[in-house]
Design a protein around this motif. Structure first.
Motif, PDB file in Angstrom:
ATOM      1  N   MET A 145      43.724  -9.376  28.401  1.00 36.84           N
ATOM      2  CA  MET A 145      42.550  -8.689  27.880  1.00 36.84           C
ATOM      3  C   MET A 145      42.363  -8.999  26.395  1.00 36.84           C
ATOM      4  O   MET A 145      41.240  -9.216  25.932  1.00 36.84           O
ATOM      5  N   LYS A 146      43.463  -9.030  25.648  1.00 36.58           N
ATOM      6  CA  LYS A 146      43.381  -9.343  24.215  1.00 36.58           C
ATOM      7  C   LYS A 146      42.855 -10.751  23.985  1.00 36.58           C
ATOM      8  O   LYS A 146      42.062 -10.977  23.082  1.00 36.58           O
ATOM      9  N   THR A 147      43.289 -11.709  24.804  1.00 33.23           N
ATOM     10  CA  THR A 147      42.810 -13.089  24.628  1.00 33.23           C
ATOM     11  C   THR A 147      41.336 -13.228  24.978  1.00 33.23           C
ATOM     12  O   THR A 147      40.687 -14.174  24.541  1.00 33.23           O
ATOM     13  N   HIS A 148      40.809 -12.276  25.727  1.00 32.34           N
ATOM     14  CA  HIS A 148      39.380 -12.285  26.062  1.00 32.34           C
ATOM     15  C   HIS A 148      38.570 -11.407  25.105  1.00 32.34           C
ATOM     16  O   HIS A 148      37.412 -11.118  25.362  1.00 32.34           O
ATOM     17  N   GLY A 149      39.216 -10.957  24.022  1.00 29.74           N
ATOM     18  CA  GLY A 149      38.494 -10.232  22.982  1.00 29.74           C
ATOM     19  C   GLY A 149      38.641  -8.729  22.977  1.00 29.74           C
ATOM     20  O   GLY A 149      38.018  -8.056  22.160  1.00 29.74           O
ATOM     21  N   GLU A 150      39.435  -8.166  23.852  1.00 25.44           N
ATOM     22  CA  GLU A 150      39.623  -6.720  23.890  1.00 25.44           C
ATOM     23  C   GLU A 150      40.516  -6.288  22.732  1.00 25.44           C
ATOM     24  O   GLU A 150      41.549  -6.889  22.475  1.00 25.44           O
ATOM     25  N   ASN A 151      40.116  -5.262  22.028  1.00 24.62           N
ATOM     26  CA  ASN A 151      40.915  -4.717  20.942  1.00 24.62           C
ATOM     27  C   ASN A 151      41.706  -3.542  21.510  1.00 24.62           C
ATOM     28  O   ASN A 151      41.229  -2.418  21.540  1.00 24.62           O
ATOM     29  N   MET A 152      42.898  -3.825  21.981  1.00 25.02           N
ATOM     30  CA  MET A 152      43.685  -2.807  22.674  1.00 25.02           C
ATOM     31  C   MET A 152      44.850  -2.351  21.802  1.00 25.02           C
ATOM     32  O   MET A 152      45.683  -3.153  21.397  1.00 25.02           O
ATOM     33  N   LYS A 153      44.901  -1.057  21.553  1.00 20.44           N
ATOM     34  CA  LYS A 153      45.986  -0.480  20.756  1.00 20.44           C
ATOM     35  C   LYS A 153      47.210  -0.269  21.643  1.00 20.44           C
ATOM     36  O   LYS A 153      47.090  -0.051  22.844  1.00 20.44           O
ATOM     37  N   GLN A 154      48.380  -0.293  21.017  1.00 19.25           N
ATOM     38  CA  GLN A 154      49.617  -0.080  21.759  1.00 19.25           C
ATOM     39  C   GLN A 154      49.649   1.302  22.398  1.00 19.25           C
ATOM     40  O   GLN A 154      50.169   1.466  23.502  1.00 19.25           O
ATOM     41  N   SER A 155      49.060   2.290  21.733  1.00 22.12           N
ATOM     42  CA  SER A 155      49.076   3.648  22.279  1.00 22.12           C
ATOM     43  C   SER A 155      48.338   3.717  23.622  1.00 22.12           C
ATOM     44  O   SER A 155      48.736   4.467  24.514  1.00 22.12           O
ATOM     45  N   VAL A 156      47.291   2.915  23.797  1.00 29.36           N
ATOM     46  CA  VAL A 156      46.548   2.883  25.057  1.00 29.36           C
ATOM     47  C   VAL A 156      47.435   2.307  26.164  1.00 29.36           C
ATOM     48  O   VAL A 156      47.467   2.821  27.286  1.00 29.36           O
ATOM     49  N   ILE A 157      48.160   1.247  25.830  1.00 30.52           N
ATOM     50  CA  ILE A 157      49.054   0.619  26.809  1.00 30.52           C
ATOM     51  C   ILE A 157      50.182   1.582  27.185  1.00 30.52           C
ATOM     52  O   ILE A 157      50.505   1.736  28.367  1.00 30.52           O
ATOM     53  N   ILE A 158      50.737   2.259  26.190  1.00 24.97           N
ATOM     54  CA  ILE A 158      51.824   3.221  26.439  1.00 24.97           C
ATOM     55  C   ILE A 158      51.340   4.354  27.336  1.00 24.97           C
ATOM     56  O   ILE A 158      52.003   4.720  28.309  1.00 24.97           O
ATOM     57  N   GLU A 159      50.179   4.894  27.029  1.00 24.92           N
ATOM     58  CA  GLU A 159      49.619   5.972  27.856  1.00 24.92           C
ATOM     59  C   GLU A 159      49.362   5.499  29.282  1.00 24.92           C
ATOM     60  O   GLU A 159      49.615   6.229  30.243  1.00 24.92           O
ATOM     61  N   LYS A 160      48.881   4.283  29.424  1.00 25.47           N
ATOM     62  CA  LYS A 160      48.625   3.735  30.756  1.00 25.47           C
ATOM     63  C   LYS A 160      49.927   3.636  31.547  1.00 25.47           C
ATOM     64  O   LYS A 160      49.992   4.026  32.717  1.00 25.47           O
ATOM     65  N   ILE A 161      50.965   3.118  30.904  1.00 26.34           N
ATOM     66  CA  ILE A 161      52.258   2.988  31.580  1.00 26.34           C
ATOM     67  C   ILE A 161      52.771   4.357  32.010  1.00 26.34           C
ATOM     68  O   ILE A 161      53.181   4.551  33.162  1.00 26.34           O
ATOM     69  N   LEU A 162      52.747   5.303  31.090  1.00 26.23           N
ATOM     70  CA  LEU A 162      53.300   6.625  31.388  1.00 26.23           C
ATOM     71  C   LEU A 162      52.512   7.360  32.464  1.00 26.23           C
ATOM     72  O   LEU A 162      53.093   8.050  33.307  1.00 26.23           O
ATOM     73  N   THR A 163      51.198   7.240  32.448  1.00 24.98           N
ATOM     74  CA  THR A 163      50.389   7.986  33.415  1.00 24.98           C
ATOM     75  C   THR A 163      50.318   7.324  34.787  1.00 24.98           C
ATOM     76  O   THR A 163      49.852   7.941  35.743  1.00 24.98           O
ATOM     77  N   SER A 164      50.781   6.086  34.873  1.00 19.94           N
ATOM     78  CA  SER A 164      50.637   5.387  36.146  1.00 19.94           C
ATOM     79  C   SER A 164      51.972   5.030  36.801  1.00 19.94           C
ATOM     80  O   SER A 164      52.007   4.226  37.724  1.00 19.94           O
ATOM     81  N   MET A 165      53.036   5.660  36.338  1.00 22.16           N
ATOM     82  CA  MET A 165      54.334   5.420  36.968  1.00 22.16           C
ATOM     83  C   MET A 165      54.434   6.261  38.242  1.00 22.16           C
ATOM     84  O   MET A 165      53.712   7.240  38.405  1.00 22.16           O
TER      85      MET A 165
END
Length: 190
Positions: A145-165
């Motif tokens: 997503m980042k290579t396609h121009g998405e500005n993704m913060k680490q906190s978003v990735i962390i929240e995604k991991i935690l909420t989808s386990m």
């Protein structure tokens, strides 16, 4: 007696970074500020053999302006791309070639990013999947997503991991959320 200083900073020539739509908007604004945009909209016409002197002067002036615009475009475009457009006679031909080659790829990137966002949204840990495998899968998707121009913060990735386990990790997720500030936590800390 104070002297008036009429100097101002010249705008930088926008460099083409692969994102055509953004570059084209900046470059158009730059060329308009130099009063050269009309050469992109309307290609200069070559003088007829029997042109009167005034027409020849006008055409000579237009050719000089076109050379200036081509110079700006060459400064804005990477050497590898320039090599593919060297045969273009006018600034308009260069512009049209860039639009044809890269505007489509920008639209494709945008569509791919939408598909990646959808995939990220529905991403969840599979039953029996190891935590390291799920982290790797999530980070791979986030990096795409980042290579396609998405500005993704680490906190978003962390929240995604935690909420989808999976449910068996609920106690671990609760413990992490209670004992840490997720907005400042890094993926490595997680």
């Amino acid at each position: 007696m104070a002297t008036e200083n009429n100097s101002f900073v010249q705008p930088a020539i926008p460099r083409f970074d692969g994102h055509y739509d953004h570059w084209a908007m900046l470059m158009e604004n730059f060329l308009r500020s130099k009063e050269y945009w009309d050469l992109i909209e309307n290609e200069i016409l070559v003088a007829a053999e029997v042109a009167i002197e005034a027409q020849c002067k006008t055409i000579t002036d237009l050719k000089l302006k076109d050379l200036k615009v081509k110079n700006y475009l060459f400064q804005a475009i990477d050497k590898t791309i320039i090599e593919t457009i060297l045969n273009k006679e006018t600034a308009k031909a260069i512009w049209d070639s860039m639009r044809l080659k890269y505007q489509y790829s920008t639209k494709v990137k945008r569509a791919q990013l939408q598909a990646l966002r959808r995939e990220f949204e529905i991403l969840s840990m599979r039953e029996g999947e190891k935590v390291d495998e799920y982290f790797a899968r999530t980070l791979t998707l986030a990096n795409k997503m980042k290579t396609h121009g998405e500005n993704m913060k680490q906190s978003v990735i962390i929240e995604k991991i935690l909420t989808s386990m999976t449910l068996k990790f609920n106690y671990v997720v609760c413990s992490i959320e209670e004992s840490n500030d997720l907005s400042t936590m890094t993926i490595d800390e997680l």
